[in-house]
Design a protein around this motif. Structure first.
Motif, PDB file in Angstrom:
ATOM      1  N   THR A   3       0.908  -1.608   0.345  1.00  0.00           N
ATOM      2  CA  THR A   3      -0.042   0.299   0.077  1.00  0.00           C
ATOM      3  C   THR A   3       0.618   1.253   0.244  1.00  0.00           C
ATOM      4  OG1 THR A   3      -0.521  -0.201   2.593  1.00  0.00           O
ATOM      5  CG2 THR A   3      -1.971  -0.954   1.088  1.00  0.00           C
ATOM      6  N   LEU A   4       0.248   2.351  -0.724  1.00  0.00           N
ATOM      7  CA  LEU A   4       0.745   3.392  -0.156  1.00  0.00           C
ATOM      8  C   LEU A   4       0.784   4.603   0.720  1.00  0.00           C
ATOM      9  CD1 LEU A   4       2.339   5.436  -2.629  1.00  0.00           C
ATOM     10  CD2 LEU A   4       0.208   7.387  -2.708  1.00  0.00           C
ATOM     11  N   ARG A   5       2.089   5.124   1.766  1.00  0.00           N
ATOM     12  CA  ARG A   5       1.768   5.433   2.875  1.00  0.00           C
ATOM     13  C   ARG A   5       2.112   6.768   2.613  1.00  0.00           C
ATOM     14  NH1 ARG A   5       5.721   4.235   8.012  1.00  0.00           N
ATOM     15  NH2 ARG A   5       4.512   5.435   9.831  1.00  0.00           N
ATOM     16  N   LEU A   6       1.689   8.119   3.208  1.00  0.00           N
ATOM     17  CA  LEU A   6       1.483   9.256   2.794  1.00  0.00           C
ATOM     18  C   LEU A   6       2.185   9.886   4.335  1.00  0.00           C
ATOM     19  CD1 LEU A   6      -1.264   9.761   0.391  1.00  0.00           C
ATOM     20  CD2 LEU A   6       1.327   9.520  -0.226  1.00  0.00           C
ATOM     21  N   ARG A   7       3.408  10.392   4.209  1.00  0.00           N
ATOM     22  CA  ARG A   7       3.742  11.078   5.601  1.00  0.00           C
ATOM     23  C   ARG A   7       5.032  11.890   5.537  1.00  0.00           C
ATOM     24  NH1 ARG A   7       9.332   9.050   5.002  1.00  0.00           N
ATOM     25  NH2 ARG A   7       9.472   7.217   4.185  1.00  0.00           N
ATOM     26  N   PRO A   8       5.097  12.379   6.236  1.00  0.00           N
ATOM     27  CA  PRO A   8       5.745  13.340   6.107  1.00  0.00           C
ATOM     28  C   PRO A   8       7.509  12.776   6.463  1.00  0.00           C
ATOM     29  CG  PRO A   8       5.242  13.766   8.020  1.00  0.00           C
ATOM     30  CD  PRO A   8       4.480  13.245   7.976  1.00  0.00           C
ATOM     31  N   GLU A   9       8.802  13.638   5.275  1.00  0.00           N
ATOM     32  CA  GLU A   9       9.824  12.958   5.510  1.00  0.00           C
ATOM     33  C   GLU A   9      10.401  12.626   6.978  1.00  0.00           C
ATOM     34  OE1 GLU A   9      12.687  14.518   2.768  1.00  0.00           O
ATOM     35  OE2 GLU A   9      13.418  15.275   4.060  1.00  0.00           O
ATOM     36  N   TRP A  10      10.925  11.344   7.116  1.00  0.00           N
ATOM     37  CA  TRP A  10      11.886  11.644   8.297  1.00  0.00           C
ATOM     38  C   TRP A  10      12.946  12.173   7.579  1.00  0.00           C
ATOM     39  CZ3 TRP A  10       9.995   6.065   8.038  1.00  0.00           C
ATOM     40  CH2 TRP A  10       8.352   6.071   8.413  1.00  0.00           C
ATOM     41  N   PRO A  11      14.155  11.884   8.448  1.00  0.00           N
ATOM     42  CA  PRO A  11      15.123  12.124   8.226  1.00  0.00           C
ATOM     43  C   PRO A  11      16.469  11.291   7.680  1.00  0.00           C
ATOM     44  CG  PRO A  11      15.402  12.663  10.872  1.00  0.00           C
ATOM     45  CD  PRO A  11      13.972  11.964  10.376  1.00  0.00           C
ATOM     46  N   ALA A  12      16.418  10.419   8.253  1.00  0.00           N
ATOM     47  CA  ALA A  12      16.765   9.089   6.610  1.00  0.00           C
ATOM     48  C   ALA A  12      16.058   9.126   5.693  1.00  0.00           C
ATOM     49  CB  ALA A  12      15.801   7.851   7.380  1.00  0.00           C
ATOM     50  N   ASP A  13      15.191   9.564   5.094  1.00  0.00           N
ATOM     51  CA  ASP A  13      15.037  10.432   4.176  1.00  0.00           C
ATOM     52  C   ASP A  13      15.293  10.922   3.040  1.00  0.00           C
ATOM     53  OD1 ASP A  13      12.424   7.806   4.320  1.00  0.00           O
ATOM     54  OD2 ASP A  13      11.350   9.328   5.040  1.00  0.00           O
ATOM     55  N   GLU A  14      16.561  12.025   3.335  1.00  0.00           N
ATOM     56  CA  GLU A  14      17.432  12.283   2.643  1.00  0.00           C
ATOM     57  C   GLU A  14      17.892  12.050   1.259  1.00  0.00           C
ATOM     58  OE1 GLU A  14      19.849  15.436   5.252  1.00  0.00           O
ATOM     59  OE2 GLU A  14      17.915  15.318   6.473  1.00  0.00           O
ATOM     60  N   ALA A  15      18.337  11.474   1.745  1.00  0.00           N
ATOM     61  CA  ALA A  15      19.043  10.743   0.216  1.00  0.00           C
ATOM     62  C   ALA A  15      18.493   9.831  -0.421  1.00  0.00           C
ATOM     63  CB  ALA A  15      20.329   9.381   0.839  1.00  0.00           C
ATOM     64  N   PRO A  16      16.892   9.025  -0.103  1.00  0.00           N
ATOM     65  CA  PRO A  16      16.270   8.469  -1.036  1.00  0.00           C
ATOM     66  C   PRO A  16      15.187   9.511  -1.888  1.00  0.00           C
ATOM     67  CG  PRO A  16      15.934   7.513   0.423  1.00  0.00           C
ATOM     68  CD  PRO A  16      16.620   8.332   1.641  1.00  0.00           C
ATOM     69  N   VAL A  17      15.714  10.671  -1.017  1.00  0.00           N
ATOM     70  CA  VAL A  17      14.821  12.079  -1.019  1.00  0.00           C
ATOM     71  C   VAL A  17      15.663  12.443  -2.776  1.00  0.00           C
ATOM     72  CG1 VAL A  17      13.951  14.554  -1.284  1.00  0.00           C
ATOM     73  CG2 VAL A  17      12.443  12.492  -0.165  1.00  0.00           C
ATOM     74  N   ALA A  18      16.247  12.914  -2.732  1.00  0.00           N
ATOM     75  CA  ALA A  18      17.891  12.882  -3.452  1.00  0.00           C
ATOM     76  C   ALA A  18      17.935  12.626  -4.620  1.00  0.00           C
ATOM     77  CB  ALA A  18      19.158  14.058  -2.568  1.00  0.00           C
ATOM     78  N   ARG A  19      17.544  11.132  -4.367  1.00  0.00           N
ATOM     79  CA  ARG A  19      17.971  10.187  -5.511  1.00  0.00           C
ATOM     80  C   ARG A  19      16.234  10.080  -6.360  1.00  0.00           C
ATOM     81  NH1 ARG A  19      20.528   6.933  -1.982  1.00  0.00           N
ATOM     82  NH2 ARG A  19      18.384   6.032  -1.059  1.00  0.00           N
ATOM     83  N   LEU A  20      15.256  10.203  -5.868  1.00  0.00           N
ATOM     84  CA  LEU A  20      13.897  10.578  -6.408  1.00  0.00           C
ATOM     85  C   LEU A  20      14.103  12.007  -7.369  1.00  0.00           C
ATOM     86  CD1 LEU A  20      11.004  10.150  -6.921  1.00  0.00           C
ATOM     87  CD2 LEU A  20      10.855  10.614  -4.421  1.00  0.00           C
ATOM     88  N   LEU A  21      14.329  12.890  -6.578  1.00  0.00           N
ATOM     89  CA  LEU A  21      14.066  14.318  -7.111  1.00  0.00           C
ATOM     90  C   LEU A  21      15.364  13.935  -8.648  1.00  0.00           C
ATOM     91  CD1 LEU A  21      14.746  16.725  -4.272  1.00  0.00           C
ATOM     92  CD2 LEU A  21      12.473  16.170  -5.831  1.00  0.00           C
TER      93      LEU A  21
END
Length: 181
Positions: A3-21
């Motif tokens: 399932t899709l989970r919608l949530r605020p960014e966590w500190p551990a998400d910084e690198a995955p967000v950079a890769r996604l962008l």
């Protein structure tokens, strides 16, 4: 079932967000899309609102992001707080299945819950109209992007309490990281 989970960014998400962008905004003529640096700079600025950096998480993978950051509307009477939507990105392999719309709506809902009143965006009018965005000039809002016409859009969020007055007209002032995009 994943399932899709919608949530605020966590500190551990910084690198995955950079890769996604980087994947979402990749262009052959640019080694690193400016959106990656924009988000990194916004995180270190007063414009960053952690509760409004929304992530779409699908089976433990960051597949979408919608960021709302602080901007201001400069008027004769002072500066009114507002938000800018962007960047919004979805992993190329998860596009066209609703993740982008879901993460944008989650960010707008979170902003409404926090009592925010105004969001601006520069983007495709056909896409952002579904969320209620319309031409920003109709609200008397200007910015460095006003000359682009219809892509310069705004959304007035529902008031959190009773009869809040509408947001004022004026010049939308973006924090310094935006000047490099």
């Amino acid at each position: 079932m994943t399932t899709l989970r919608l949530r605020p960014e966590w500190p551990a998400d910084e690198a995955p967000v950079a890769r996604l962008l980087a994947a979402a905004f990749a262009r052959p003529d640019v080694p690193a899309p400016p959106e990656v640096g924009l988000v990194e700079e916004l995180r270190r600025s007063p414009a960053w609102i952690p509760e409004l950096a929304m992530i779409a998480d699908y089976g433990g993978e960051v597949v979408g992001v919608a960021l709302l950051s602080r901007v201001g509307v400069r008027t004769d009477g002072g500066t009114f707080p507002a938000l800018a939507l962007g960047p919004v990105a979805v992993a190329p392999h998860r596009r066209r299945v609703g993740h982008g719309a879901a993460v944008v709506q989650a960010a707008l809902d979170a902003a409404t819950e926090l009592g925010e009143r105004l969001v601006v965006v520069l983007g495709n009018p056909a896409y952002y109209r579904r969320f209620g965005f319309g031409p920003a000039d109709r609200l008397g809002l200007t910015s460095p992007w006003s000359g682009l016409g219809e892509p310069w859009q705004a959304l007035v969020l529902p008031p959190s309490a009773g009869e809040d007055p509408p947001p004022p007209a004026g010049e939308v002032v973006f924090p310094p990281p935006w000047s490099r995009v």
